[in-house]
Write a protein that holds these residues in place. Structure first.
Motif, short mmCIF file in Angstrom:
data_model
loop_
_atom_site.label_atom_id
_atom_site.label_comp_id
_atom_site.label_asym_id
_atom_site.label_seq_id
_atom_site.Cartn_x
_atom_site.Cartn_y
_atom_site.Cartn_z
N ASP A 60 -2.84 5.12 13.92
CA ASP A 60 -3.99 4.48 15.05
C ASP A 60 -4.21 4.74 16.32
O ASP A 60 -5.00 5.24 16.97
N CYS A 107 0.53 -1.57 16.75
CA CYS A 107 -0.65 -1.25 16.25
C CYS A 107 -0.62 -2.14 14.99
O CYS A 107 -1.82 -2.97 14.51
N ILE A 159 -1.61 -5.64 15.74
CA ILE A 159 -2.90 -5.55 15.77
C ILE A 159 -3.77 -5.64 14.34
O ILE A 159 -4.53 -6.63 14.21
N ARG A 160 -3.23 -4.91 13.40
CA ARG A 160 -3.93 -4.79 12.01
C ARG A 160 -3.52 -6.44 11.44
O ARG A 160 -4.91 -6.72 10.91
N GLU A 161 -2.51 -6.89 11.52
CA GLU A 161 -2.27 -7.90 11.06
C GLU A 161 -3.24 -9.31 11.57
O GLU A 161 -3.43 -10.09 11.02
N MET A 162 -3.16 -9.18 13.01
CA MET A 162 -4.26 -10.13 13.59
C MET A 162 -5.41 -10.20 13.23
O MET A 162 -6.17 -11.24 12.93
N ARG A 163 -6.05 -8.76 13.12
CA ARG A 163 -7.41 -8.64 12.55
C ARG A 163 -7.43 -9.37 11.12
O ARG A 163 -8.40 -9.98 10.94
N GLY A 164 -6.45 -9.05 10.29
CA GLY A 164 -6.56 -9.41 8.98
C GLY A 164 -6.28 -11.15 8.92
O GLY A 164 -7.22 -11.38 8.23
N HIS A 184 -7.50 -12.98 11.19
CA HIS A 184 -8.74 -13.55 11.74
C HIS A 184 -9.76 -13.54 10.55
O HIS A 184 -10.65 -14.49 10.38
N VAL A 185 -9.85 -12.45 9.96
CA VAL A 185 -10.96 -12.33 8.89
C VAL A 185 -10.70 -13.40 7.78
O VAL A 185 -11.60 -13.82 7.52
#
Length: 73
Positions: free
Chosen positions: A37, A59, A62-67, A69-70
């Motif tokens: 990333d 990174c 960040i990926r886990e937080m985005r996941g 959130h979705v």
């Protein structure tokens, strides 16, 4: 004519082959010491703890937080 057991065996074999191909791809990517990333080096401690990791800790967070959130939407 194939019976259910034959079809199940084929499905299992295809699934196994796909899983092994994904793992080989991850292993190749993980051979790089850089985060996919951000491009910064992945710390040695992370590579030892998670040899398959392709991202640095920041990174990955960040990926886990985005996941998360979705999934909450």
């Amino acid at each position: 004519m194939a019976d259910n057991a034959d079809r199940a065996a084929v499905t299992i074999q295809q699934s196994l082959e796909a899983t092994l191909a994904r793992r080989a791809t991850l292993a190749t990517q993980a051979a790089n010491d850089e985060c996919v990333d951000c491009g910064y080096p992945i710390p040695a401690a992370r590579r030892e703890a998670a040899p398959w990791a392709t991202t640095c800790i920041e990174c990955q967070g960040i990926r886990e937080m985005r996941g998360k959130h979705v999934h909450q939407s």
